[in-house]
Design a protein around this motif. Structure first.
Motif, PDB file in Angstrom:
ATOM      1  N   THR A   1       0.861  -1.178   0.000  1.00  0.00           N
ATOM      2  CA  THR A   1       0.000   0.000   0.000  1.00  0.00           C
ATOM      3  C   THR A   1       0.896   1.225   0.000  1.00  0.00           C
ATOM      4  OG1 THR A   1      -0.141   0.017   2.421  1.00  0.00           O
ATOM      5  CG2 THR A   1      -1.847  -1.207   1.227  1.00  0.00           C
ATOM      6  N   MET A   2       0.330   2.337  -0.389  1.00  0.00           N
ATOM      7  CA  MET A   2       1.124   3.570  -0.465  1.00  0.00           C
ATOM      8  C   MET A   2       0.416   4.696   0.274  1.00  0.00           C
ATOM      9  SD  MET A   2       2.866   3.418  -4.157  1.00  0.00           S
ATOM     10  CE  MET A   2       3.690   1.934  -4.668  1.00  0.00           C
ATOM     11  N   GLY A   3       0.283   4.465   1.581  1.00  0.00           N
ATOM     12  CA  GLY A   3      -0.253   5.509   2.435  1.00  0.00           C
ATOM     13  C   GLY A   3      -1.762   5.565   2.525  1.00  0.00           C
ATOM     14  N   CYS A   4      -2.454   4.490   2.200  1.00  0.00           N
ATOM     15  CA  CYS A   4      -3.922   4.539   2.263  1.00  0.00           C
ATOM     16  C   CYS A   4      -4.443   4.283   3.663  1.00  0.00           C
ATOM     17  CB  CYS A   4      -4.545   3.571   1.272  1.00  0.00           C
ATOM     18  SG  CYS A   4      -4.264   1.835   1.627  1.00  0.00           S
ATOM     19  N   GLY A   5      -3.593   3.861   4.578  1.00  0.00           N
ATOM     20  CA  GLY A   5      -4.002   3.662   5.958  1.00  0.00           C
ATOM     21  C   GLY A   5      -5.131   2.651   6.094  1.00  0.00           C
ATOM     22  N   HIS A   6      -6.150   3.017   6.833  1.00  0.00           N
ATOM     23  CA  HIS A   6      -7.272   2.112   7.099  1.00  0.00           C
ATOM     24  C   HIS A   6      -8.256   2.038   5.947  1.00  0.00           C
ATOM     25  CE1 HIS A   6      -5.883   1.465  11.139  1.00  0.00           C
ATOM     26  NE2 HIS A   6      -5.847   2.765  11.359  1.00  0.00           N
ATOM     27  N   ALA A   7      -8.044   2.815   4.895  1.00  0.00           N
ATOM     28  CA  ALA A   7      -8.966   2.799   3.748  1.00  0.00           C
ATOM     29  C   ALA A   7      -8.802   1.543   2.901  1.00  0.00           C
ATOM     30  CB  ALA A   7      -8.749   4.042   2.890  1.00  0.00           C
ATOM     31  N   CYS A   8      -7.667   0.879   3.010  1.00  0.00           N
ATOM     32  CA  CYS A   8      -7.422  -0.327   2.225  1.00  0.00           C
ATOM     33  C   CYS A   8      -7.959  -1.548   2.968  1.00  0.00           C
ATOM     34  CB  CYS A   8      -5.926  -0.522   1.987  1.00  0.00           C
ATOM     35  SG  CYS A   8      -5.193   0.717   0.927  1.00  0.00           S
ATOM     36  N   PRO A   9      -8.594  -2.463   2.253  1.00  0.00           N
ATOM     37  CA  PRO A   9      -9.053  -3.688   2.922  1.00  0.00           C
ATOM     38  C   PRO A   9      -7.862  -4.541   3.352  1.00  0.00           C
ATOM     39  CG  PRO A   9      -9.391  -3.849   0.555  1.00  0.00           C
ATOM     40  CD  PRO A   9      -8.911  -2.450   0.838  1.00  0.00           C
ATOM     41  N   VAL A  10      -8.043  -5.266   4.424  1.00  0.00           N
ATOM     42  CA  VAL A  10      -6.990  -6.141   4.945  1.00  0.00           C
ATOM     43  C   VAL A  10      -7.500  -7.575   4.914  1.00  0.00           C
ATOM     44  CG1 VAL A  10      -5.593  -6.724   6.956  1.00  0.00           C
ATOM     45  CG2 VAL A  10      -6.048  -4.327   6.411  1.00  0.00           C
ATOM     46  N   TYR A  11      -6.715  -8.441   4.317  1.00  0.00           N
ATOM     47  CA  TYR A  11      -7.055  -9.854   4.241  1.00  0.00           C
ATOM     48  C   TYR A  11      -6.118 -10.632   5.159  1.00  0.00           C
ATOM     49  CZ  TYR A  11      -9.798  -8.534   0.194  1.00  0.00           C
ATOM     50  OH  TYR A  11     -10.727  -7.941  -0.625  1.00  0.00           O
ATOM     51  N   PRO A  12      -6.649 -11.428   6.059  1.00  0.00           N
ATOM     52  CA  PRO A  12      -5.817 -12.196   6.985  1.00  0.00           C
ATOM     53  C   PRO A  12      -4.841 -13.107   6.235  1.00  0.00           C
ATOM     54  CG  PRO A  12      -8.138 -12.334   7.611  1.00  0.00           C
ATOM     55  CD  PRO A  12      -8.075 -11.667   6.267  1.00  0.00           C
ATOM     56  N   GLY A  13      -3.658 -13.241   6.796  1.00  0.00           N
ATOM     57  CA  GLY A  13      -2.663 -14.144   6.235  1.00  0.00           C
ATOM     58  C   GLY A  13      -1.806 -13.534   5.142  1.00  0.00           C
ATOM     59  N   LYS A  14      -2.017 -12.285   4.831  1.00  0.00           N
ATOM     60  CA  LYS A  14      -1.223 -11.619   3.800  1.00  0.00           C
ATOM     61  C   LYS A  14      -0.162 -10.758   4.459  1.00  0.00           C
ATOM     62  CE  LYS A  14      -3.803 -13.383   0.733  1.00  0.00           C
ATOM     63  NZ  LYS A  14      -3.307 -14.507  -0.010  1.00  0.00           N
ATOM     64  N   ARG A  15       0.948 -10.625   3.811  1.00  0.00           N
ATOM     65  CA  ARG A  15       2.022  -9.745   4.280  1.00  0.00           C
ATOM     66  C   ARG A  15       1.774  -8.369   3.673  1.00  0.00           C
ATOM     67  NH1 ARG A  15       8.325 -10.162   2.513  1.00  0.00           N
ATOM     68  NH2 ARG A  15       9.018  -8.288   3.593  1.00  0.00           N
ATOM     69  N   TYR A  16       1.659  -7.367   4.530  1.00  0.00           N
ATOM     70  CA  TYR A  16       1.403  -6.006   4.074  1.00  0.00           C
ATOM     71  C   TYR A  16       2.629  -5.133   4.298  1.00  0.00           C
ATOM     72  CZ  TYR A  16      -3.555  -6.823   3.410  1.00  0.00           C
ATOM     73  OH  TYR A  16      -4.759  -7.282   2.930  1.00  0.00           O
ATOM     74  N   LEU A  17       2.961  -4.345   3.301  1.00  0.00           N
ATOM     75  CA  LEU A  17       4.022  -3.348   3.393  1.00  0.00           C
ATOM     76  C   LEU A  17       3.413  -2.005   3.021  1.00  0.00           C
ATOM     77  CD1 LEU A  17       6.840  -5.264   1.489  1.00  0.00           C
ATOM     78  CD2 LEU A  17       6.543  -5.077   3.953  1.00  0.00           C
ATOM     79  N   ASP A  18       3.623  -0.997   3.836  1.00  0.00           N
ATOM     80  CA  ASP A  18       3.129   0.335   3.511  1.00  0.00           C
ATOM     81  C   ASP A  18       4.300   1.189   3.055  1.00  0.00           C
ATOM     82  OD1 ASP A  18       1.434   2.519   3.199  1.00  0.00           O
ATOM     83  OD2 ASP A  18       1.827   3.219   5.237  1.00  0.00           O
ATOM     84  N   TRP A  19       4.304   1.485   1.781  1.00  0.00           N
ATOM     85  CA  TRP A  19       5.345   2.325   1.209  1.00  0.00           C
ATOM     86  C   TRP A  19       4.794   3.738   1.064  1.00  0.00           C
ATOM     87  CZ3 TRP A  19       7.299  -1.117  -3.414  1.00  0.00           C
ATOM     88  CH2 TRP A  19       7.969  -2.229  -2.902  1.00  0.00           C
ATOM     89  N   GLY A  20       4.619   4.415   2.182  1.00  0.00           N
ATOM     90  CA  GLY A  20       4.127   5.782   2.138  1.00  0.00           C
ATOM     91  C   GLY A  20       5.002   6.642   1.222  1.00  0.00           C
ATOM     92  N   THR A  21       4.377   7.393   0.378  1.00  0.00           N
ATOM     93  CA  THR A  21       5.099   8.255  -0.549  1.00  0.00           C
ATOM     94  C   THR A  21       4.483   9.638  -0.536  1.00  0.00           C
ATOM     95  OG1 THR A  21       3.682   7.714  -2.422  1.00  0.00           O
ATOM     96  CG2 THR A  21       5.630   6.339  -2.121  1.00  0.00           C
ATOM     97  N   ALA A  22       5.204  10.587  -1.068  1.00  0.00           N
ATOM     98  CA  ALA A  22       4.659  11.927  -1.254  1.00  0.00           C
ATOM     99  C   ALA A  22       3.556  11.860  -2.310  1.00  0.00           C
ATOM    100  CB  ALA A  22       5.761  12.880  -1.699  1.00  0.00           C
ATOM    101  N   ASP A  23       2.655  12.806  -2.262  1.00  0.00           N
ATOM    102  CA  ASP A  23       1.577  12.879  -3.244  1.00  0.00           C
ATOM    103  C   ASP A  23       2.144  13.441  -4.538  1.00  0.00           C
ATOM    104  OD1 ASP A  23      -0.648  13.394  -4.807  1.00  0.00           O
ATOM    105  OD2 ASP A  23      -1.789  14.318  -3.183  1.00  0.00           O
ATOM    106  N   PRO A  24       2.180  12.644  -5.612  1.00  0.00           N
ATOM    107  CA  PRO A  24       2.786  13.121  -6.857  1.00  0.00           C
ATOM    108  C   PRO A  24       2.070  14.346  -7.437  1.00  0.00           C
ATOM    109  CG  PRO A  24       2.010  10.849  -7.097  1.00  0.00           C
ATOM    110  CD  PRO A  24       1.729  11.269  -5.710  1.00  0.00           C
TER     111      PRO A  24
END
Length: 61
Positions: A10-33
């Motif tokens: 994900t890229m900074g969507c926080g809690h807006a992104c759905p989360v599926y159990p058992g998946k590895r999540y990485l948040d690559w927060g970026t500046a807003d292009p």
């Protein structure tokens, strides 16, 4: 598509992104292009590219 993935980036969507159990999540927060000039956008692209390459190296080894 997320349900078939092993790693979800994900890229900074926080809690807006759905989360599926058992998946590895990485948040690559970026500046807003949309708030960057061309050089800033290129920097964002370069950062994402480097992170993707590093992740790929980690996954395949």
């Amino acid at each position: 598509m997320v349900q078939d993935s092993g790693v979800v980036i994900t890229m900074g969507c926080g809690h807006a992104c759905p989360v599926y159990p058992g998946k590895r999540y990485l948040d690559w927060g970026t500046a807003d292009p949309s708030e960057e000039n061309l050089q800033g956008v290129r920097g964002i692209v370069d950062t994402i590219d480097a992170r993707a390459e590093a992740l790929w190296d980690q996954i395949r080894n």
